[in-house]
Design a protein around this motif. Structure first.
Motif, PDB file in Angstrom:
ATOM      1  N   UNK A   1      34.590  35.341  26.326  1.00  0.00           N
ATOM      2  CA  UNK A   1      33.371  34.788  26.931  1.00  0.00           C
ATOM      3  C   UNK A   1      33.332  34.944  28.442  1.00  0.00           C
ATOM      4  N   UNK A   2      34.426  34.635  29.115  1.00  0.00           N
ATOM      5  CA  UNK A   2      34.470  34.661  30.585  1.00  0.00           C
ATOM      6  C   UNK A   2      35.569  35.607  31.056  1.00  0.00           C
ATOM      7  N   UNK A   3      35.747  36.706  30.339  1.00  0.00           N
ATOM      8  CA  UNK A   3      36.875  37.587  30.635  1.00  0.00           C
ATOM      9  C   UNK A   3      36.833  38.099  32.071  1.00  0.00           C
ATOM     10  N   UNK A   4      35.667  38.580  32.522  1.00  0.00           N
ATOM     11  CA  UNK A   4      35.581  39.150  33.856  1.00  0.00           C
ATOM     12  C   UNK A   4      35.986  38.174  34.939  1.00  0.00           C
ATOM     13  N   UNK A   5      35.434  36.962  34.867  1.00  0.00           N
ATOM     14  CA  UNK A   5      35.725  35.969  35.907  1.00  0.00           C
ATOM     15  C   UNK A   5      37.185  35.517  35.847  1.00  0.00           C
ATOM     16  N   UNK A   6      37.679  35.197  34.646  1.00  0.00           N
ATOM     17  CA  UNK A   6      39.050  34.705  34.535  1.00  0.00           C
ATOM     18  C   UNK A   6      40.066  35.793  34.871  1.00  0.00           C
ATOM     19  N   UNK A   7      39.799  37.028  34.452  1.00  0.00           N
ATOM     20  CA  UNK A   7      40.737  38.106  34.795  1.00  0.00           C
ATOM     21  C   UNK A   7      40.722  38.379  36.296  1.00  0.00           C
ATOM     22  N   UNK A   8      39.558  38.203  36.935  1.00  0.00           N
ATOM     23  CA  UNK A   8      39.492  38.345  38.384  1.00  0.00           C
ATOM     24  C   UNK A   8      40.311  37.282  39.090  1.00  0.00           C
ATOM     25  N   UNK A   9      40.205  36.041  38.600  1.00  0.00           N
ATOM     26  CA  UNK A   9      41.007  34.957  39.170  1.00  0.00           C
ATOM     27  C   UNK A   9      42.490  35.209  38.962  1.00  0.00           C
ATOM     28  N   UNK A  10      42.835  35.758  37.809  1.00  0.00           N
ATOM     29  CA  UNK A  10      44.240  36.036  37.518  1.00  0.00           C
ATOM     30  C   UNK A  10      44.756  37.205  38.337  1.00  0.00           C
ATOM     31  N   UNK A  11      43.892  38.190  38.569  1.00  0.00           N
ATOM     32  CA  UNK A  11      44.317  39.385  39.302  1.00  0.00           C
ATOM     33  C   UNK A  11      44.505  39.125  40.789  1.00  0.00           C
ATOM     34  N   UNK A  12      43.824  38.116  41.334  1.00  0.00           N
ATOM     35  CA  UNK A  12      43.915  37.869  42.781  1.00  0.00           C
ATOM     36  C   UNK A  12      45.354  37.621  43.233  1.00  0.00           C
ATOM     37  N   UNK A  13      46.074  36.662  42.648  1.00  0.00           N
ATOM     38  CA  UNK A  13      47.450  36.456  43.120  1.00  0.00           C
ATOM     39  C   UNK A  13      48.396  37.578  42.711  1.00  0.00           C
ATOM     40  N   UNK A  14      48.177  38.193  41.539  1.00  0.00           N
ATOM     41  CA  UNK A  14      49.094  39.257  41.114  1.00  0.00           C
ATOM     42  C   UNK A  14      48.943  40.499  41.991  1.00  0.00           C
ATOM     43  N   UNK A  15      47.697  40.838  42.338  1.00  0.00           N
ATOM     44  CA  UNK A  15      47.483  41.985  43.214  1.00  0.00           C
ATOM     45  C   UNK A  15      48.016  41.711  44.618  1.00  0.00           C
ATOM     46  N   UNK A  16      47.837  40.484  45.084  1.00  0.00           N
ATOM     47  CA  UNK A  16      48.381  40.105  46.389  1.00  0.00           C
ATOM     48  C   UNK A  16      49.897  40.251  46.404  1.00  0.00           C
ATOM     49  N   UNK A  17      50.540  39.776  45.334  1.00  0.00           N
ATOM     50  CA  UNK A  17      51.998  39.890  45.248  1.00  0.00           C
ATOM     51  C   UNK A  17      52.430  41.350  45.228  1.00  0.00           C
ATOM     52  N   UNK A  18      51.696  42.184  44.501  1.00  0.00           N
ATOM     53  CA  UNK A  18      52.026  43.605  44.439  1.00  0.00           C
ATOM     54  C   UNK A  18      51.876  44.275  45.800  1.00  0.00           C
TER      55      UNK A  18
END
Length: 427
Positions: free
Chosen positions: A345-362
């Protein structure tokens, strides 16, 4: 039986259209976008610093800034895709990507060079894996794992194709002209592909299959499982990114030649591609908590093995390939983390929220790893520390799945990946 609608979308026995052109288009655009906007930079950076006199630290900082911008811009991009679909945002991202590369190519000074990379960060957020995953997940659910695997396999070829191409162009052209030619390729491939292939009707989100899947995006994002998932994947991303960049210095410190170190790194990339082909079978046979915990722990185990095993060279090669296989699975683990727990249902928004810290860490991990190697006493000690971080990530993963529904029932932990072929095979 498979039918075809007026727009050429293949529809299976269910009610969900799967546009035929989407998978080949996204495969082509992922290879091209990653290859030009991301992988061309490490190839051209030595020539950039030599020609301009800018320090490698400054140019690399501009590139890292792009990754940070993409991490946080991805939150908004995901929300837009949830409501409107991927066509507009990915097409606009392609246009912006071309513009950003042209600005980088023409930059007469560092401020404009940084400006170009900031714009490239927004382009990354709109064209890289996250928006592509959001599109595939909505169009292909519940059989999205196979389609995601196809696209990530293609994306894995970006460096294989574009790193040598960029080097070949740079042998005959300046870095500015090389980027200009690559920008033309980026425009020719990605803009029409996104504009034409992603125009099929955007399906509404399917009815949630569990109480947790029916949660609002805000409720899910504030839940303890989501926060723990973000912690686990962020720590894991930090470890993986730092280990990949530090592998060559580790092997050089142990007396291997540059060529031997490069082969070890390259075969790790081959292992990553192989690992991705195995993920669908792993997902069918494991439940969410065990899969998440085990894959992250395996990432730590391979990192520890590289810290402890100075040789022989064949063993180092094998460990690098196995580590690559784990990395390949971790990419798809993150791509499916939201649907495994909260539905589409909210894949785009939740995956974006999840990707923010993981991409920052990378983005920060390569600098942090290089900085920590000296006080820790060397790269073997750094790999040992990174393995310890993976242990923390694996422990965090134990608390990443909502355990019961609101009415006291048990959450379905295994994703809806059929044992046999899906109703409509991905192109």
């Amino acid at each position: 039986m498979t039918e075809t609608d007026a727009r050429g979308a293949a529809t299976g026995t269910g009610d969900r259209s799967r546009p035929r052109a989407v998978l080949p288009a996204l495969c082509a655009t992922q290879i091209t976008s990653w290859g030009i906007v991301f992988y061309a930079f490490p190839v051209l950076n030595p020539q950039i610093t030599e020609d301009t006199g800018w320090s490698a630290g400054a140019t690399t900082a501009a590139f890292s800034l792009a990754l940070l911008v993409s991490a946080f811009a991805g939150i908004r991009v995901g929300r837009i895709i949830d409501h409107r679909g991927p066509r507009t945002v990915m097409t606009a991202g392609s246009v912006l990507g071309v513009l950003s590369i042209l600005i980088v190519a023409a930059a007469p000074n560092l401020p404009l060079f940084f400006t170009g990379w900031v714009l490239a960060g927004f382009a990354m957020a709109a064209t890289f894996y996250q928006p592509a995953f959001a599109a595939i997940t909505r169009w292909w659910a519940p059989d999205h794992v196979r389609a995601l695997t196809v696209v990530t396999l293609a994306g894995g070829l970006a460096s294989t194709f574009f790193a040598p191409l960029t080097a070949a162009l740079a042998d005959h052209l300046s870095w500015r002209m090389t980027y200009t030619v690559l920008a033309a390729v980026l425009a020719a491939v990605t803009i029409p592909a996104h504009a034409l292939a992603l125009g099929a009707p955007w399906p509404s989100a399917p009815s949630p299959s569990t109480a947790h899947a029916g949660q609002s995006a805000k409720t899910a994002a504030r839940s303890r499982p989501f926060r723990m998932l973000a912690v686990a994947l962020t720590l894991s991303a930090f470890t993986v990114s730092a280990a990949v960049v530090a592998l060559v210095p580790l092997l050089l410190e142990r007396g291997y030649s540059t060529s031997e170190a490069a082969w070890a790194l390259g075969l790790g990339g081959a292992g990553q591609t192989l690992g991705r082909t195995l993920y669908a079978a792993i997902a069918r046979r494991t439940e969410v908590t065990a899969r998440t915990t085990t894959l992250i722990a395996l990432g730590g185990l391979t990192t520890a093995a590289l810290a402890l095993a100075p040789g022989p060279y064949a063993l180092v090669i094998a460990l690098s390939a196995i580590a690559g296989m784990v990395r390949g699975n971790l990419t798809l683990l993150q791509a499916t983390a939201i649907t495994d727990r909260w539905g589409t249902n909210h894949y785009g928004r939740l995956s974006g929220l999840l990707a923010a810290p993981t991409t920052t860490a990378s983005a920060l991990a390569p600098f942090a790893g290089a900085a920590l190697a000296i006080p820790l006493g060397g790269y073997p000690q750094l790999f040992g520390a990174l393995a310890a971080v993976s242990v923390l990530a694996s422990v965090s993963a134990l608390r990443t799945v909502p355990r019961t529904t609101s009415d006291g029932g048990t959450l379905l932990r295994r994703p809806s990946v059929p044992a046999g072929p899906p109703p409509t095979q991905p192109p």
